[in-house]
Each structure stands twice: as structure tokens, then as C-alpha cells.
Design an enzyme around this catalytic site. Structure first.
Site, PDB file in Angstrom:
ATOM      1  CD  GLU A   1      49.178  55.399  20.967  1.00  0.00           C
ATOM      2  OE1 GLU A   1      49.194  54.208  20.609  1.00  0.00           O
ATOM      3  OE2 GLU A   1      49.909  56.279  20.462  1.00  0.00           O
TER       4      GLU A   1
ATOM      5  NE  ARG B   1      59.413  65.850  21.197  1.00  0.00           N
ATOM      6  CZ  ARG B   1      59.061  64.573  21.075  1.00  0.00           C
ATOM      7  NH1 ARG B   1      58.867  64.052  19.879  1.00  0.00           N
ATOM      8  NH2 ARG B   1      58.909  63.810  22.136  1.00  0.00           N
TER       9      ARG B   1
ATOM     10  CE  LYS C   1      53.100  58.343  26.051  1.00  0.00           C
ATOM     11  NZ  LYS C   1      51.651  58.195  25.788  1.00  0.00           N
TER      12      LYS C   1
END
Length: 789
Positions: free
Chosen positions: A275, A493, A503
Site C-alpha cells: 500500500e 511476519r 507504519k
């Protein structure tokens, strides 16, 4: 929740599980879900025989995932006791795994797992046992009652796989008694342990270790072996359970798969879908390694797809950065796309979803949506007529409905146990920057992501484990639209210690000026790591070393990344001499105007006949050493310089301290006087790095050095409420006037060096023609592992 656990526990106890096994099962969410589903499918919620229950438990834990559509059939065989032994069940698993989602051939299945009229008589068992005993007689007589009975069972099972295990045991025990008679006192004695062999000598041990070093597994050598080929994507590997007890078994039809393979030529196609709302961090390096790496390994291609479904947070700056950093990491996209490229397709499919009765226009506010989801209640607009939803959705598209007054929601399952099936939003009203003025509605991630995967004919849709609960919605939507379904797989992850990688948190650090931008060398952003001097190959080696697993217990220590950085830079970074905190040393027995050019090695193993492996360093009357390399009081364990003591100046001569000039406070050392040994007869233990005046009265080259440390003091700052309060105030130390040898003046942006005895350093972008700036990439050793700072 406690009540639900109690109900499930009762259910497990009813099928004959002992209490300990039942409670242990409850601690494993996956097995609990599977076993609960198996019990309902088998229609034994009121209980069953313990032997049947044990087989059901085995089905819940071991059933082949690619044949889930055949599980109900197998369960009927178990409940009816046509399959009643573990051996039969294992054979059934093997057969169904090979059959996968294809039609089941009943006769072949029953024959394969001993259902088709196979009855093994006691006479047959006795004959088989007798044959095994005859074959193993010598060994049985030697071992007597210490004989491994399990091995005997195994040999009998090979001959008669469907024999009743209880009868086999009875016959084996009887045969042992007939052959050996009553147990003797010697049979009951504990076996004498063999004496331990003498330890192998050091030199022999080294040879043994060298010859018997464990080989790496195939998956360690190639981490991508765990992924199936595109041709195998007809198998069921996901089940979606609905509150009405129906089950969706996600798989591609033969026609859909053949159409897909025709388009792709059977090649692997993956996608890396960031993104564009921030700079990429080291977690994305793992995602790239998985997505681009799998495609490269299989000779396929990987899309770089910008998931631009959240226009409020997206910037062109981030898009440009992502394109550039993907290339820097060593990956080449097959094609660069945007989710917004597919807006027309997505809109048309949304219309089709409404027509099929799987979507509706909703007018609930965000608070109402939240409340209804918490109560598992349907929206009052959920069952509005299809034509009405089509008309309202068209009005949304044309901007005739005010922002926030309507959304398009998927008609999934509001009573599901998975909250990601609570009628997720497919479309909102908001203009989109990349799509221009054409669209004033935009699709959600949950709607667009899976459809674009399908439209791009992605073979493997790979993501991190937090998306696992969205797999149900992913397959529900593709099934509802009759679209090709990629293979979905989640991996753990990457979490690195002493940093944050959210983020939202990274954005706050940058916007509130806690750090110096997205490429601050203290951040775990890829831009920050690159600026610090870390190479992409070191990052990829670090990621490869961690592996691609589903184990989510991984807080990876920063020292592990630093290990790979050192491994790389030790081979590639040229050596040079720099002094961070200079202390002046005047060599009194060296002629005042004399400057000697000495050879210094760029590499530890520099061949003497290779001039390119050396550089020149000036040696003159005035040299500078590190202030920390001098003490007024000497000690046995100290190898630096002290009054009356000698040290070797690297690549030069031994020097001996003859005098010390102190400041007025009688403590601060201003200058050292020393004599050098031109014959090099003295062999001191201590070796120091140094920098000399390049010519009399001229200071050495001044450079700025930035020493970076861990950004946060805690291992996992993200879990702290006051995570900003955990910032390390000493994470950045700037030394304005370090001294370097003249050859350093030629360094350019991106050049990396080992400053001898200090660490690895890289030229920073803030460097100017007047002054070079260096960032410390990593120290020479892991100070933290030794209890240092």
C-alpha cells in the site's frame, strides 16, 4: 467464552477423549475447530464409542487438506465401523490424498483401506505370526523377553494390514510364551549399560566433525519447495464454515484451472502488493523475498501491484520510493500495476454480485455497523430487493448520494464465528487520486484484493499470518462470482527487536521529528538501512536465514541482522584508518620536516605483489591516536599506551611514551611525547590505529562521524503504552572533527569501509565537497551479546 469452552469440552468428552487430552485440545485453536467440525459432520454430538472417537480425533489432526470434500464420506465409514482400525484409517488418508478433489471411486477406496469384504481370520493371523517368528527366531532367542514386540507387530502388519490388532497381540504373546517359556530372573534384570567410550582426541574430533557435518535439508537449501505447482491448484485446502452448518470447500473446477493454465502457460505468477502509504521496512524485505523469490525460483513472474484502495493515505512520493527500493533489493517486477487499473472490472463484478443476491446497499453509520457486528445482527437493509440495490449503487457511482450515506456490503454471514465474514464493506463513496475524476466510489481492500489476484491470474497469493482470518472472505467472494481461485498461504511476519515497524508508528516518528526522515539510519526502513550502509544482499541473506514458516513466535534479535551485515562487509569493505577522538602524539626522535609514505593494507590477506591492495599513509613527527587508547596508569590487562610503555602503530613503528603534557587541572591529557623505534626491535603486544599530519603543521583530513545505536531501549517497544518514552537518547552521537588518512578524501556516496578497530562505515548523502560524513553501519563485534551497551 468460558461457557463456550465448557460446551466444547463436554463435546470432546462425549466421544471418549480422556479429560487431559480434551483440555489440551482446547488449547489448540486449529485442532479444536477441526475436531468440532468433524463431530458435527459425523453427527455424533450426543456421543459415540471411544474407539470411534479416537479415530475421529485422528481425522481432525491428520486428514489430508487437499481432499476435504471427501471427509464426510470417510466419517460415515468410521461411524458405521466399516473403518475401525488405525491401519485402515492411515490407508484411507493415503488413498484420499492421492484422489484429492476428484470423484471418489467407492470400490477402489474400500479395497485400498480394507473395507471391501476383507475379514482376517484368527487362523490367518496365527500363520502370519508363525512365519515372522521363524524368520526372527535367532534374534528372539538371544533377546528373550527384551525382544522389541513392536517390530514383530510391524512385520505381521505388512503381511496382514487389516488384521485386528488385539488378536495379533494375543497371538504374539502366546507364541513368545511357547518359544521362551516362563520368565526367568535374568529376564527381569535391567540390561547392563555399556561403558562409555573414551572421549575422542581433539585432532580426531575435528576430523569427525569435518566429515560428519549435518547436511542442510532441502527446504533450507531451497525454501520455496513448500509451495505446490500451479497444476495442483484443483485441490481443496480451505474450508469456510457457515453459521447454518453449511461448508464451502474452496477449490477450482477443472474448467477454471485449465483456463488459468492456458493464460499463464503453467508458470508461477505472484504479486508483491504494498500500500503506497509510507516507506518500505525490513518486514517488506521478507515479503519481497517470498513473492519475487518464489517466482524467480520457478521461472515465473511477480507483479508489483500498488494496492491503492485507501486514497487518503497515498502519495506519489511513496509510489516512486517503492519502485526504486524494489530494484535496489535486487528484484525485477514482471509488470507494475495498480488496483485502480481494474476499477471498471471491479465495478462490473460488484454489479454482478448484487444481481446474484450476494451484496446490498446499506445506510448504517460506522457506529451502527460496529454495534450490529458486536451483536451479530443483520443490517435492516440486508434483505432489500436486488433491483433497489442496483439502482442505489448506480447512484453512488454517479455521485448522487452524499459521502457517508451509503456503502455496498457483501452479504456473507453475520452470525459466523469469524468476524471477517460480518458482511464486509465492498465500496465506499470517496474520490480517488490515481483514478482521476471518473470514480467517486472506491473498493475496499477486502473486496478488491482477491478479485485482482484472480484477474491477474496469480498462482500463489502469499501474505503474513494476520491475514489468515481473511482467507474465508477471500474464497467466499471468488466462489460467489465463480472466479478462478489462487492458492493462498500465510507466513509469519518479521519482527525485529529494539524497533517499531507499524507504519502508523513509523509515520509518527517521522512527522513529529523524533527521527530525521524516512531514511534515518536508525530506522528499520529499507531506505534507512541503505543509508546506514547495509547492502541488499545482506538483508536478503538475513531473511533467507530466518526462513519461510508459519511459526509466529519470532522476535528476531537485531544482532542476527548485524551478523549478516558483518559477514558481507568483512569481505567487501576496504580497510582504512580514522581516529574519532584524536589525542596528539609528538614523536621527538623523528626529524621535524620528514614525512614517510608507508604501505597500508586495504584487505587483511592482501598479496604483497598486488599494488591495488595497498594504499599510502603519511607518517610524520605528529600523529594522533584515540584518546581512549591512552591511560596515565598502566595495568596487566591493558594493551594501550601509558607512560613508559610501548605500542605498535599499525603499518608503522613501535613508539614508547616518554612524557605527558597535562592541562592545569592535572588530569586532562593535552599531548603525549614519544620516541619511535625505526629498527622495529621492540615487539609490543598492543597495536593502535592512528592518523598523522600529512605535512608539517597541517591537520589531517577532518570528517564527520555519526555513531548509530538501537533506536529503542526495550526489545519490544511496540507493546509499551508509552513507546515514545522508550526512545534511546544515545541512539545517535555525532563526532564533528574526526581525523582520517588522506586517501579517504576520494570516498563517494555509497562507498563502505572498515575503519580499523572501530567498525564498518559508509559515506552519507549529507557529505559535501568541504566535508565528508560517515555513518557507522555496524560495530566490529556484537557488544550486546557480551553485556555491553
Amino acid at each position: 467464552m468460558v461457557k463456550e469452552d465448557s460446551n466444547v469440552l463436554d463435546l470432546f468428552l462425549k466421544i471418549g477423549l480422556d479429560e487431559k487430552t480434551a483440555k489440551n485440545t482446547l488449547a489448540n485453536n486449529k485442532v479444536t475447530t477441526n475436531l468440532t467440525a468433524v463431530i458435527h459432520e459425523a453427527a455424533v454430538t450426543d456421543g459415540c464409542d471411544r474407539a470411534v472417537g479416537n479415530l475421529l480425533y485422528t481425522v481432525a489432526t491428520k486428514f489430508p487438506a487437499n481432499a476435504l470434500n471427501h471427509r464426510p464420506t470417510l466419517l460415515q465409514y468410521i461411524v458405521s465401523t466399516k473403518i475401525k482400525t488405525p491401519a485402515q484409517l492411515e490407508a484411507a488418508f493415503a488413498y484420499l490424498s492421492a484422489t484429492a478433489s476428484e470423484n471418489l471411486k467407492v470400490h477402489d477406496f474400500e479395497e485400498a483401506c480394507g473395507v471391501a469384504g476383507v475379514e482376517v481370520s484368527k487362523d490367518e493371523i496365527e500363520r502370519a505370526v508363525s512365519e515372522v517368528f521363524e524368520e526372527k527366531k535367532a534374534n528372539i532367542l538371544e533377546q528373550r523377553y527384551r525382544t522389541n514386540v513392536g517390530e514383530l507387530f510391524g512385520h505381521v502388519r505388512k503381511k496382514l494390514p487389516w488384521a485386528d490388532p488385539k488378536v495379533v497381540k494375543e497371538v504374539v504373546d502366546l507364541e513368545l510364551y511357547k518359544l521362551l517359556g516362563e520368565r526367568t530372573a535374568a529376564d527381569n534384570e535391567k540390561p547392563v549399560k555399556k561403558k562409555k567410550e573414551k572421549p575422542v582426541k581433539t585432532e580426531d574430533k575435528a576430523k569427525v566433525e569435518e566429515t560428519s557435518a549435518p547436511k542442510q535439508s532441502e527446504e533450507e537449501l531451497n525454501p520455496y519447495l513448500i509451495f505446490p505447482s500451479p497444476e495442483e491448484n484443483y485441490k481443496v485446502h480451505t474450508e469456510v464454515y457457515f453459521s447454518d452448518q453449511s461448508v464451502l470447500r474452496a477449490c477450482n473446477s477443472k474448467e477454471l484451472l485449465e483456463k488459468h493454465l492456458k493464460v499463464t502457460g503453467g508458470k508461477v505468477q505472484t504479486r508483491f502488493p504494498p500500500e503506497p502509504n509510507g516507506f518500505l521496512h525490513i518486514g517488506h524485505a521478507k515479503a519481497m523475498f517470498v513473492d519475487f523469490g518464489l517466482a524467480k525460483d520457478r521461472g515465473g513472474g511477480c507483479y508489483l501491484r500498488f494496492d491503492d484502495t485507501n486514497p487518503e493515505a497515498e502519495k506519489k512520493e511513496y509510489i516512486d520510493h517503492i519502485k526504486e527500493i524494489v530494484g535496489w533489493m535486487g528484484w525485477e517486477p514482471f509488470k507494475i500495476t495498480y488496483t485502480s487499473d481494474y476499477f471498471q472490472d471491479l465495478y462490473e463484478l460488484a454489479v454482478e454480485l448484487i444481481r446474484r443476491g450476494h451484496a446490498y446497499v446499506d445506510h448504517q453509520t460506522p457506529d451502527e455497523v460496529k454495534e450490529y457486528r458486536e451483536k451479530k445482527m443483520n443490517s435492516p437493509w440486508r434483505d432489500r430487493p436486488i433491483e433497489e440495490s442496483l439502482r442505489l449503487f448506480d447512484e453512488m457511482k454517479r455521485g448522487m448520494i452524499d459521502e457517508g450515506k451509503a456503502t455496498l456490503r457483501m452479504k456473507q454471514d453475520m452470525q459466523n464465528d469469524n468476524f471477517n465474514m460480518y458482511d464486509l464493506i465492498a465500496y465506499r463513496f470517496t474520490p480517488h487520486p490515481h483514478a482521476g475524476d471518473k470514480w467517486c466510489i472506491y473498493p475496499s481492500y477486502d473486496y478488491a484484493h482477491c478479485i485482482v489476484d484472480s484477474l491477474e491470474n496469480i498462482t500463489h497469493s502469499l501474505c503474513t499470518l494476520e491475514f489468515e482470518t481473511r482467507r474465508a472472505s477471500y474464497y467466499w467472494l471468488l466462489d460467489a462470482l465463480s472466479l478462478y481461485q489462487p492458492f493462498v498461504w500465510e507466513y509469519s511476519r518479521l519482527n525485529v527487536s529494539n524497533t517499531v515497524m507499524s507504519k502508523r508508528k513509523l509515520n509518527r516518528l517521522v512527522t513529529e521529528k523524533w527521527v530525521d526522515g524516512w531514511d534515518d539510519p536508525r530506522l528499520m526502513t529499507l531506505a534507512g538501512l541503505r543509508r546506514r550502509g547495509v547492502t541488499s544482499t545482506a538483508i536478503n541473506a538475513f531473511v533467507r536465514g530466518i526462513g519461510i514458516t508459519r511459526s509466529d513466535s519470532s522476535m528476531i534479535q537485531l544482532s542476527r541482522l548485524e551478523y549478516h551485515i558483518r559477514e558481507e562487509l568483512n569481505k567487501t569493505a576496504a580497510r582504512t584508518l580514522v581516529v574519532l577522538n584524536p589525542l596528539k602524539v609528538v614523536i621527538t626522535n623523528l626529524e621535524a620536516g620528514l614525512v614517510m609514505d608507508l604501505d597500508a593494507k586495504k584487505w587483511p590477506e592482501a598479496p604483497a605483489d598486488d599494488a591495488s591492495s595497498f594504499y599510502k599513509v603519511p607518517f610524520s613527527r605528529v600523529v594522533y591516536i584515540e584518546r581512549s587508547d591512552f591511560r596515565l596508569k598502566d595495568s596487566k590487562d591493558y594493551y594501550g599506551l601509558a607512560p613508559g610503555k610501548s605500542v605498535l602503530l599499525r603499518y608503522a613503528y613501535p613508539i614508547k611514551c616518554t612524557d605527558v603534557i597535562l592541562a592545569d587541572d592535572k588530569e586532562t591529557v593535552l599531548e603525549i611525547r614519544a620516541e619511535y623505534d625505526p629498527s622495529k626491535t621492540i615487539k609490543p603486544k598492543g597495536v593502535l590505529h592512528w592518523v598523522a599530519e600529512p605535512s608539517p603543521g597541517v591537520d589531517p583530513l577532518k570528517v564527520e562521524i555519526r555513531l548509530f545505536d538501537r533506536l529503542f531501549r526495550s526489545e519490544n517497544p511496540a507493546e509499551l503504552d508509552d513507546w515514545l518514552g522508550d526512545l534511546n537518547p544515545e541512539s545517535k552521537v555525532v563526532i564533528q572533527n574526526a581525523y582520517a588518512v588522506p586517501s579517504v578524501s576520494k570516498a563517494a556516496l555509497g562507498d563502505r569501509f572498515q575503519f580499523e578497530r572501530l567498525g564498518y562505515f559508509a559515506v552519507d548523502k549529507d557529505s559535501t565537497s568541504e566535508k565528508l560524513v560517515f555513518n557507522r553501519t555496524v560495530t566490529l563485534r556484537d557488544n550486546y551479546a557480551k553485556g555491553g551497551k
